[in-house]
Design a protein around this motif. Sequence first.
Motif, short mmCIF file in Angstrom:
data_model
loop_
_atom_site.label_atom_id
_atom_site.label_comp_id
_atom_site.label_asym_id
_atom_site.label_seq_id
_atom_site.Cartn_x
_atom_site.Cartn_y
_atom_site.Cartn_z
N ARG A 57 5.94 -9.52 5.42
CA ARG A 57 4.59 -9.71 4.85
C ARG A 57 4.68 -10.41 3.50
N GLU A 58 5.60 -9.92 2.66
CA GLU A 58 5.74 -10.53 1.34
C GLU A 58 6.09 -12.01 1.47
N PHE A 61 3.03 -14.07 2.87
CA PHE A 61 1.91 -14.30 1.93
C PHE A 61 2.35 -15.07 0.69
N GLU A 62 3.61 -14.87 0.26
CA GLU A 62 4.06 -15.68 -0.87
C GLU A 62 4.14 -17.15 -0.45
N THR A 115 3.05 -1.11 -0.59
CA THR A 115 2.37 -2.24 0.04
C THR A 115 0.92 -2.25 -0.44
N GLU A 116 0.29 -3.39 -0.35
CA GLU A 116 -1.12 -3.47 -0.71
C GLU A 116 -2.00 -3.51 0.55
N SER A 132 -8.15 -13.16 9.83
CA SER A 132 -6.96 -14.02 9.94
C SER A 132 -7.31 -15.28 10.74
N CYS A 165 -9.20 -16.50 2.10
CA CYS A 165 -8.24 -15.61 1.43
C CYS A 165 -9.01 -14.45 0.81
N CYS A 168 -10.66 -11.82 3.11
CA CYS A 168 -9.75 -10.81 3.65
C CYS A 168 -9.25 -9.87 2.55
N HIS A 169 -8.87 -10.42 1.42
CA HIS A 169 -8.34 -9.57 0.34
C HIS A 169 -9.37 -8.55 -0.12
N ARG A 173 -7.05 -5.71 1.25
CA ARG A 173 -5.89 -5.67 0.36
C ARG A 173 -6.21 -4.81 -0.85
#
Length: 178
Positions: A57-58, A61-62, A115-116, A132, A165, A168-169, A173
């Motif tokens: 995931r990291e 998304f990064e 995790t977020e 998504s 983005c 969704c966040h 998130r």
Amino acid sequence: MQRNFSSRLVVAAMLAGALAACSGEAPADAPADAPVDAAAGSDVAAPVDVEAVLKAREATFEGIGDAFKAVRGELEKDAPDFALIATKATEINTAAGKIDSIFPAGTSVDDGYKTEALATIWEKPEEFKAASQKLIDESAKLAALAKDGDKAAVAAQAMAMGGACKGCHDKFRLDDKK
Ligand code: HEC
């Protein structure tokens, strides 16, 4: 699909989460390099390697974040590199297609992981999938538009993608700055 995971797996993942939360460490039996896609994407019950999931995931998304930064950087220039914008939009499109597979059940912040990812992801799976899909659609539009080289149109579409983005966040998130 995460909804098809057996409850036994969920319990196992939750237990692992509880252990991780107590010790402040990852479950000891989690190999770092297990194939995440295979485990998360199939309907057959397979053990969830949570550490690998969180890493994936990291990284995903990064990668998305860096690609979006590159797009915005180009749009600040008088003569943006539209080919680069198209490439970065395609990278985002590919990564967005993987989002569904990197959220197996039992891997939210409520499960004790660092995790977020909010539990809402699994409470509202259809909405998460739509969110998504929106990024998949908006990044595809951006990649297509970039080929025409109309800066105003590309900038407007980059904004629209940024909305995907944020959309969704805002819902899914954890925002620890609030
Ligand atoms: C479908 C939902 C969704 C979409 C769309 C989405 N994100 Fe995220 N993003 C998340 C979630 C959930 C997390 C937290 C993941 C975690 O901590 O395990 C996250 C985390 C991140 C992170 C932090 C990564 C890290 O751990 O260091 C960045 C950066 C990020 N997103 C950028 C973006 C950008 C830029 C876009 C749009 C181009 C985007 N995201 C679109 C759901 C989404």
